[in-house]
Design a protein around this motif. Structure first.
Motif, short mmCIF file in Angstrom:
data_model
loop_
_atom_site.label_atom_id
_atom_site.label_comp_id
_atom_site.label_asym_id
_atom_site.label_seq_id
_atom_site.Cartn_x
_atom_site.Cartn_y
_atom_site.Cartn_z
N PRO A 152 1.18 -0.96 -0.56
CA PRO A 152 0.35 0.06 0.03
C PRO A 152 1.16 1.34 -0.11
O PRO A 152 1.88 1.16 0.47
N LYS A 153 0.43 2.37 -0.36
CA LYS A 153 1.30 3.42 -0.81
C LYS A 153 1.06 4.23 0.99
O LYS A 153 -0.07 3.92 1.51
N ASP A 154 1.64 5.07 0.65
CA ASP A 154 1.43 6.38 2.58
C ASP A 154 1.51 7.03 1.77
O ASP A 154 1.40 7.69 1.45
N PRO A 155 -0.25 7.25 2.85
CA PRO A 155 -1.49 8.34 2.03
C PRO A 155 -0.45 9.59 2.41
O PRO A 155 -1.09 10.80 1.83
N ASP A 156 0.58 9.92 3.21
CA ASP A 156 1.34 11.12 3.72
C ASP A 156 2.13 11.26 2.49
O ASP A 156 2.48 13.01 2.32
N ASN A 157 2.75 10.26 1.58
CA ASN A 157 3.66 10.88 1.17
C ASN A 157 3.74 9.67 -0.49
O ASN A 157 4.30 8.70 -0.78
N PRO A 158 2.03 9.45 -0.62
CA PRO A 158 1.80 8.75 -2.06
C PRO A 158 3.02 8.40 -3.06
O PRO A 158 2.28 7.37 -4.07
N GLU A 159 3.45 9.71 -3.64
CA GLU A 159 4.68 9.72 -4.49
C GLU A 159 5.57 9.30 -4.65
O GLU A 159 7.02 9.14 -5.37
N GLU A 160 5.71 8.36 -3.47
CA GLU A 160 7.20 8.45 -3.44
C GLU A 160 7.61 6.53 -3.50
O GLU A 160 6.90 6.43 -3.55
N SER A 161 8.62 5.99 -4.07
CA SER A 161 9.28 4.87 -3.86
C SER A 161 8.88 3.26 -3.17
O SER A 161 8.61 4.08 -1.59
N ARG A 162 8.54 2.74 -3.28
CA ARG A 162 8.27 1.80 -2.35
C ARG A 162 8.95 0.36 -3.27
O ARG A 162 8.82 0.16 -3.91
N GLU A 163 8.49 -0.67 -1.78
CA GLU A 163 9.17 -1.96 -2.00
C GLU A 163 8.42 -3.21 -3.05
O GLU A 163 6.78 -2.57 -2.63
N GLY A 164 8.73 -4.03 -4.27
CA GLY A 164 7.90 -4.35 -5.49
C GLY A 164 7.95 -5.60 -4.62
O GLY A 164 8.59 -5.94 -3.42
N PHE A 165 7.16 -6.92 -5.19
CA PHE A 165 7.29 -7.89 -4.94
C PHE A 165 8.31 -9.11 -6.28
O PHE A 165 8.06 -8.39 -7.02
N VAL A 166 8.63 -10.11 -5.70
CA VAL A 166 9.41 -10.81 -7.17
C VAL A 166 8.33 -11.99 -7.37
O VAL A 166 7.44 -12.84 -6.52
N GLY A 167 8.59 -11.48 -8.76
CA GLY A 167 7.29 -11.94 -9.62
C GLY A 167 7.43 -12.80 -10.66
O GLY A 167 8.62 -12.22 -11.70
N VAL A 168 6.68 -13.25 -11.52
CA VAL A 168 6.61 -12.60 -12.85
C VAL A 168 5.90 -12.30 -13.97
O VAL A 168 4.48 -12.85 -13.23
N GLY A 169 5.38 -11.38 -15.12
CA GLY A 169 4.63 -10.18 -15.08
C GLY A 169 4.62 -11.06 -17.46
O GLY A 169 5.63 -10.45 -17.71
N LEU A 170 3.10 -11.18 -17.34
CA LEU A 170 3.10 -11.02 -18.45
C LEU A 170 2.17 -9.73 -19.05
O LEU A 170 1.21 -9.96 -18.61
N ASP A 171 2.19 -9.14 -19.85
CA ASP A 171 1.21 -8.17 -20.45
C ASP A 171 1.01 -8.00 -22.02
O ASP A 171 2.44 -8.22 -23.46
N LEU A 172 0.11 -8.10 -22.56
CA LEU A 172 0.01 -8.06 -24.08
C LEU A 172 -0.80 -7.11 -24.68
O LEU A 172 -2.37 -6.85 -23.89
N THR A 173 -0.71 -5.78 -25.03
CA THR A 173 -1.78 -5.23 -25.49
C THR A 173 -1.51 -4.67 -27.45
O THR A 173 -1.58 -5.90 -28.03
N ARG A 174 -3.35 -4.37 -27.57
CA ARG A 174 -3.36 -4.50 -28.84
C ARG A 174 -4.39 -3.25 -29.08
O ARG A 174 -4.89 -2.67 -28.15
N SER A 175 -3.55 -1.96 -30.13
CA SER A 175 -4.39 -0.86 -30.75
C SER A 175 -4.80 -1.17 -32.14
O SER A 175 -4.49 -1.55 -32.96
#
Length: 431
Positions: A152-175
């Motif tokens: 979750p974001k820090d509501p007092d500083n929502p634009e600050e960098s956060r730590e991610g999670f380790v995983g695999v992501g696939l993105d498929l895009t069509r325009s």
């Protein structure tokens, strides 16, 4: 007309007679515009804080019962580095942050790898990410109920960098043309073990999440889902639309059909049960002609704690403190301290209103932006109010002066915090 035609004929004759000179005049190196294989950046920061402590608050008594004090001063330097290396269809990206702090109670330090992943893009419409990455799902500015696979974001500083999670992501895009201009499918696999993503949920599980994004008639539509044994199955919907070029509305809805939860009782015991939870967010962003940005979000936290349950926790902490003063025993205090992470997180209640106003260069004062952020717990009328001044007039420097006031009656969320107010000065140098 004759003079105009004659001038052009003379110019063309000179170019034809001296082609080398003409090309040298307009010659430029195309390679200078190619992306560099390696790039890096980041910032160094030093932050000083003066905290006026809330000696009547439950969280103050849990943290400072052995050494009572009215103020606390803290110095926090930090360094954040990020970089990327590009070769062919592959991009290796990373981001890390190191932080240290000193105050009258002690010192500490922490180093985190926020992101570190390999991204493969064989075609513009397909990409594969392997490693630790922040996945940003949702349309909210400060809060994202549909952020199923992100911290979750820090509501007092929502634009600050956060730590991610380790995983695999696939993105498929069509325009394509027509009303449905863009379609994108994002799939995420997130494993959890005792040593990998251990704070996401129950270990020894593989979790799957999906997001279908549709751009339909200038409306962003996101359909989301998550399933796995580390957390309960959940579904979500997020929408955003520009009503005008300076006016955007957005919303999110997240539903968990079945999840376990525990409720604190008056005697300090926890009673386990199972039920559903629905959270939603409605928001807007508006930019006035005078460069005043208004952000407002109404948030209902279906998995949050009611005011009655929060009051039981605060009573437990106060009773434990009184027991400590009378007998020196810390049994009840230790019980409350063990529950503090559950009841001390941001936006732990049910209903909130988030508002932020920022005014860019008022009265033509260059590089100067005043702002104010307010978060109100609508159930107990407690709130935090944070006016701030930001100045960026020196190249690659940013200075921020912020004052945060926490206000509320006894038994309310912000009235029981450890701090009454906080004065913060932050200097950040980008490179």
């Amino acid at each position: 007309m004759r003079r105009w035609l004659g001038g052009w004929c003379l110019l063309l004759t000179l170019i034809a007679a001296s082609p080398a000179a003409a090309f040298d005049l307009y010659d430029f190196d195309l390679t200078a515009f190619e992306p560099r294989p390696f790039s890096w950046g980041g910032y160094g920061e030093i932050k000083g804080e003066h905290l006026r402590l809330n000696q009547e608050g439950a969280f103050y008594k849990l943290r400072h019962y052995r050494e009572p004090r009215s103020n606390l001063n803290r110095l926090t330097p930090s360094l954040q580095l990020e970089g990327s290396y590009r070769r062919g269809i592959a991009v290796l990206q990373g981001k890390a942050r190191a932080t240290a702090w000193w105050d009258e109670l002690g010192r500490g330090d922490q180093t985190d790898l926020l992101e570190g992943y390999l991204s493969l893009t064989p075609t513009p419409g397909r990409s594969l990410d392997l490693g630790k990455k922040v996945i940003r799902w949702g349309t909210g500015y400060a809060i994202n109920p549909v952020g199923f696979v992100e911290r979750p974001k820090d509501p007092d500083n929502p634009e600050e960098s956060r730590e991610g999670f380790v995983g695999v992501g696939l993105d498929l895009t069509r325009s394509r043309g027509g009303n449905l201009r863009t379609t994108s499918l994002s799939l995420v696999a997130l494993p959890v073990t005792r040593d990998l993503n251990e704070d996401f949920g129950e270990a020894d599980n593989l979790n799957l999440a999906a997001k279908l994004y549709l751009l339909y008639r200038d409306t962003d539509i996101n359909l989301l889902g998550f399933t796995g044994n580390s957390r309960s199955t959940r579904f979500g919907l997020a929408i955003a639309r520009n009503l005008r070029t300076n006016f955007t509305i957005h919303g999110e809805l997240a539903h968990i059909p079945r999840q376990p939860f525990a409720t604190l009782q008056a005697d300090g015991s926890m009673v386990a049960a199972t039920g559903s939870a629905t959270s939603y967010l409605l928001g807007l962003r508006y930019l006035t002609a005078r460069q005043l940005t208004i952000i407002a979000e109404l948030y209902h936290n279906g998995g949050g704690h009611g005011s009655e349950e929060l009051g039981r926790f605060y009573d437990l902490a106060h009773n434990g403190y009184e027991q400590y003063l009378g007998t020196g025993a810390t049994t009840t205090l230790a019980r409350a301290a063990g529950l503090a992470p559950r009841y001390g997180t941001p936006l732990v209640g049910r209903n909130y209103l988030y508002t932020r106003l920022s005014w860019r260069e008022p009265a033509d004062i260059l590089y100067f932006t005043p702002a104010v952020t307010m978060i109100v717990n609508l159930d107990d009328d407690s709130f935090s109010l944070s006016p701030e001044l930001i100045y960026t007039g020196f190249t690659n420097w940013e200075g921020r002066l912020r004052f945060t006031l926490l206000s509320g009656d006894g038994g309310s969320e912000y009235g029981e915090k450890a701090n009454r107010n906080r004065l913060e000065l932050r200097l950040r140098r980008f490179f």
